[in-house]
Design an enzyme around this catalytic site. Structure first.
Site, PDB file in Angstrom:
ATOM      1  N   SER A  34      -1.870   5.904 -10.356  1.00  0.00           N
ATOM      2  CA  SER A  34      -3.282   6.072  -9.988  1.00  0.00           C
ATOM      3  C   SER A  34      -3.855   7.301 -10.687  1.00  0.00           C
ATOM      4  O   SER A  34      -3.166   8.302 -10.836  1.00  0.00           O
ATOM      5  CB  SER A  34      -3.421   6.291  -8.484  1.00  0.00           C
ATOM      6  OG  SER A  34      -2.787   5.265  -7.797  1.00  0.00           O
ATOM      7  N   HIS A  65      -3.393  -1.595  -9.428  1.00  0.00           N
ATOM      8  CA  HIS A  65      -2.234  -1.442 -10.306  1.00  0.00           C
ATOM      9  C   HIS A  65      -2.162  -2.648 -11.242  1.00  0.00           C
ATOM     10  O   HIS A  65      -1.298  -3.514 -11.086  1.00  0.00           O
ATOM     11  CB  HIS A  65      -0.934  -1.342  -9.497  1.00  0.00           C
ATOM     12  CG  HIS A  65      -0.785  -0.068  -8.728  1.00  0.00           C
ATOM     13  ND1 HIS A  65      -0.131   1.036  -9.229  1.00  0.00           N
ATOM     14  CD2 HIS A  65      -1.211   0.294  -7.508  1.00  0.00           C
ATOM     15  CE1 HIS A  65      -0.159   2.010  -8.338  1.00  0.00           C
ATOM     16  NE2 HIS A  65      -0.807   1.582  -7.283  1.00  0.00           N
ATOM     17  N   HIS A  89       6.465  -1.558  -6.970  1.00  0.00           N
ATOM     18  CA  HIS A  89       7.057  -0.615  -6.022  1.00  0.00           C
ATOM     19  C   HIS A  89       8.110  -1.305  -5.148  1.00  0.00           C
ATOM     20  O   HIS A  89       8.038  -2.506  -4.891  1.00  0.00           O
ATOM     21  CB  HIS A  89       5.965  -0.048  -5.095  1.00  0.00           C
ATOM     22  CG  HIS A  89       4.835   0.618  -5.802  1.00  0.00           C
ATOM     23  ND1 HIS A  89       3.803  -0.087  -6.382  1.00  0.00           N
ATOM     24  CD2 HIS A  89       4.585   1.932  -6.031  1.00  0.00           C
ATOM     25  CE1 HIS A  89       2.967   0.772  -6.943  1.00  0.00           C
ATOM     26  NE2 HIS A  89       3.415   1.991  -6.755  1.00  0.00           N
ATOM     27  N   TYR A  91       8.336  -0.987  -2.010  1.00  0.00           N
ATOM     28  CA  TYR A  91       7.735  -1.488  -0.760  1.00  0.00           C
ATOM     29  C   TYR A  91       7.092  -2.864  -0.896  1.00  0.00           C
ATOM     30  O   TYR A  91       6.793  -3.518   0.089  1.00  0.00           O
ATOM     31  CB  TYR A  91       6.706  -0.485  -0.200  1.00  0.00           C
ATOM     32  CG  TYR A  91       5.510  -0.213  -1.090  1.00  0.00           C
ATOM     33  CD1 TYR A  91       4.510  -1.152  -1.306  1.00  0.00           C
ATOM     34  CD2 TYR A  91       5.366   1.029  -1.709  1.00  0.00           C
ATOM     35  CE1 TYR A  91       3.426  -0.888  -2.122  1.00  0.00           C
ATOM     36  CE2 TYR A  91       4.292   1.306  -2.527  1.00  0.00           C
ATOM     37  CZ  TYR A  91       3.327   0.337  -2.723  1.00  0.00           C
ATOM     38  OH  TYR A  91       2.257   0.608  -3.542  1.00  0.00           O
ATOM     39  N   GLU A  92       6.895  -3.314  -2.135  1.00  0.00           N
ATOM     40  CA  GLU A  92       6.341  -4.651  -2.325  1.00  0.00           C
ATOM     41  C   GLU A  92       7.390  -5.725  -2.051  1.00  0.00           C
ATOM     42  O   GLU A  92       7.059  -6.911  -2.011  1.00  0.00           O
ATOM     43  CB  GLU A  92       5.812  -4.804  -3.758  1.00  0.00           C
ATOM     44  CG  GLU A  92       4.590  -3.948  -4.047  1.00  0.00           C
ATOM     45  CD  GLU A  92       4.171  -4.030  -5.506  1.00  0.00           C
ATOM     46  OE1 GLU A  92       3.579  -5.046  -5.877  1.00  0.00           O
ATOM     47  OE2 GLU A  92       4.457  -3.084  -6.262  1.00  0.00           O
ATOM     48  N   ALA A 119       0.631   9.018  -7.888  1.00  0.00           N
ATOM     49  CA  ALA A 119      -0.211   9.689  -6.902  1.00  0.00           C
ATOM     50  C   ALA A 119       0.694  10.073  -5.744  1.00  0.00           C
ATOM     51  O   ALA A 119       1.627   9.338  -5.420  1.00  0.00           O
ATOM     52  CB  ALA A 119      -1.301   8.755  -6.421  1.00  0.00           C
ATOM     53  N   MET A 217       5.737   7.160  -2.983  1.00  0.00           N
ATOM     54  CA  MET A 217       6.492   5.915  -2.779  1.00  0.00           C
ATOM     55  C   MET A 217       6.992   5.290  -4.083  1.00  0.00           C
ATOM     56  O   MET A 217       7.257   4.098  -4.132  1.00  0.00           O
ATOM     57  CB  MET A 217       5.593   4.896  -2.066  1.00  0.00           C
ATOM     58  CG  MET A 217       4.895   5.417  -0.818  1.00  0.00           C
ATOM     59  SD  MET A 217       3.721   4.225  -0.171  1.00  0.00           S
ATOM     60  CE  MET A 217       2.840   5.229   1.044  1.00  0.00           C
ATOM     61  N   SER A 218       7.109   6.098  -5.122  1.00  0.00           N
ATOM     62  CA  SER A 218       7.543   5.527  -6.408  1.00  0.00           C
ATOM     63  C   SER A 218       8.431   6.527  -7.153  1.00  0.00           C
ATOM     64  O   SER A 218       9.050   7.394  -6.548  1.00  0.00           O
ATOM     65  CB  SER A 218       6.319   5.167  -7.260  1.00  0.00           C
ATOM     66  OG  SER A 218       5.637   6.337  -7.681  1.00  0.00           O
ATOM     67  N   ASN A 241      -4.320  13.372  -1.902  1.00  0.00           N
ATOM     68  CA  ASN A 241      -4.743  13.718  -0.534  1.00  0.00           C
ATOM     69  C   ASN A 241      -3.756  14.726   0.028  1.00  0.00           C
ATOM     70  O   ASN A 241      -2.620  14.821  -0.439  1.00  0.00           O
ATOM     71  CB  ASN A 241      -4.723  12.449   0.333  1.00  0.00           C
ATOM     72  CG  ASN A 241      -3.354  11.762   0.280  1.00  0.00           C
ATOM     73  OD1 ASN A 241      -3.070  10.995  -0.648  1.00  0.00           O
ATOM     74  ND2 ASN A 241      -2.501  12.056   1.237  1.00  0.00           N
ATOM     75  N   HIS A 253      -5.511   3.865   1.270  1.00  0.00           N
ATOM     76  CA  HIS A 253      -5.331   3.594  -0.165  1.00  0.00           C
ATOM     77  C   HIS A 253      -6.665   3.757  -0.896  1.00  0.00           C
ATOM     78  O   HIS A 253      -6.698   4.195  -2.050  1.00  0.00           O
ATOM     79  CB  HIS A 253      -4.764   2.181  -0.347  1.00  0.00           C
ATOM     80  CG  HIS A 253      -4.461   1.818  -1.775  1.00  0.00           C
ATOM     81  ND1 HIS A 253      -3.624   2.580  -2.574  1.00  0.00           N
ATOM     82  CD2 HIS A 253      -4.884   0.792  -2.554  1.00  0.00           C
ATOM     83  CE1 HIS A 253      -3.549   2.029  -3.776  1.00  0.00           C
ATOM     84  NE2 HIS A 253      -4.309   0.943  -3.797  1.00  0.00           N
TER      85      HIS A 253
HETATM   86  N1  HPA Z   1       2.075   9.726   1.243  1.00  0.00           N
HETATM   87  C1  HPA Z   1       2.863   8.907   0.505  1.00  0.00           C
HETATM   88  N2  HPA Z   1       2.491   8.390  -0.642  1.00  0.00           N
HETATM   89  C2  HPA Z   1       1.273   8.705  -1.114  1.00  0.00           C
HETATM   90  C3  HPA Z   1       0.407   9.554  -0.410  1.00  0.00           C
HETATM   91  C4  HPA Z   1       0.833  10.091   0.822  1.00  0.00           C
HETATM   92  O1  HPA Z   1       0.128  10.855   1.503  1.00  0.00           O
HETATM   93  N3  HPA Z   1      -0.731   9.657  -1.142  1.00  0.00           N
HETATM   94  C5  HPA Z   1      -0.542   8.897  -2.261  1.00  0.00           C
HETATM   95  N4  HPA Z   1       0.672   8.323  -2.248  1.00  0.00           N
END
Ligand code: HPA
Length: 281
Positions: A34, A65, A89, A91-92, A119, A217-218, A241, A253
């Site tokens: 991202s 993505h 990912h 998680y997918e 990100a 998460m990656s 964030n 997201h």
């Molecule tokens: N947590 C986990 N993964 C993320 C976050 C988060 O706050 N922001 C972007 N990817």
């Protein structure tokens, strides 16, 4: 069919594209997370292949993505580099093998240097949304490891050294380029786990206590496989964030995507400058 054979088929498919266009191969690869959509769209593209066209390649399902593998030309050096626009990912629901499959292909294509981006949520209280963080190291909390299973020596050894998962020389280059571009880059440890839930505030305190500066998460599986194959890595996180509980706001997201627009320019400039330098060494 072994992963090696699958990766070989995919690499041969791409080598045929190189031959078809009489293009020079790239020895540097970048994965765009991202915040790099604009950069991806600004590339001088020689080859663009949608992920679904590549043999055995996993297809991305996450909004924002888009999935394409690109051979791009760096105008300054005249050299080519590979770009993954979007990733899949864990998680997918993909296996670790699928998540890291592109790295295996890069290895068979002769890639030597890999710049990974993502990100992430800011854990370190000195980080603000919109910051960039050079990844100094990572913590693997996926509860899995892409190297579990039989080891194929053609890729690398049974036990991979992770002392310098993020190459010092390449990381220094990213830092130097940030200074030249007047980008205030932070640095820290990327804490990777599966998602797809964002963290609870208690989990965020756990990550902080364990030494994470940013959470995402990656990246971790890809870097493990890159190191297994002897590819040098540098990584940059975009802090999209503050992690849950650090700011009072709820996470989404959409917020990650909106904030990514704010950094597109500086993030793209830094990736571009870093890749150019990687191509020169
Ligand atoms: N947590 C986990 N993964 C993320 C976050 C988060 O706050 N922001 C972007 N990817």
């Amino acid at each position: 069919m072994t992963v090696y054979n699958k990766a070989e088929e995919a690499a041969n498919f791409l080598k045929a594209k190189l031959k078809e266009g009489n293009f020079e191969n790239g020895t540097v690869a970048v994965t765009l997370g991202s915040g790099l959509g604009k950069f991806g769209n600004s590339l001088t593209r020689l080859i663009t292949v949608k992920y679904e066209e590549i043999p055995h390649f996993p297809k991305s399902t996450v909004e924002g993505h888009a999935g394409a593998l690109i051979l791009a030309k760096d105008e300054e050096t005249g050299k080519n580099f590979w770009v993954m626009q979007g990733r899949v990912h864990y998680y997918e629901g993909y296996s670790m093998e699928q998540v890291t499959f592109p790295i295996r292909i890069f290895f068979l294509l002769g890639v030597k240097k890999f710049l990974v981006t993502n990100a992430a949520g800011g854990i370190n209280r000195n980080f603000d949304a919109g910051d960039l963080m050079l990844i100094r190291d990572h913590i693997n909390m996926f509860g899995n490891n892409p190297l579990i299973g039989p080891n194929d020596k053609r890729f690398g050894p049974r036990f991979s050294d992770m002392t310098e998962a993020y190459d010092k020389k390449l990381s220094k280059i990213v830092e130097e380029e940030a200074v030249s571009l007047k980008i205030n880059i932070k640095e820290g440890v990327y804490f990777g786990w599966s998602g797809p839930t964002f963290e609870t505030p208690s989990e965020v305190r756990l990550v902080a206590a364990l030494g994470g500066d940013a959470v995402g998460m990656s990246t971790v599986p890809e870097v493990i496989v890159a190191r297994h194959c002897g590819i040098d890595v540098a990584g940059i996180s975009f802090i999209s964030n503050k992690a849950a509980g650090i700011s009072a706001e709820k996470l989404s997201h959409e917020e990650v995507q909106e904030n990514s627009k704010l950094v597109e320019e500086k993030f793209g400039a830094l990736v571009k400058a870093s890749v150019t330098r990687f191509l020169k060494i």
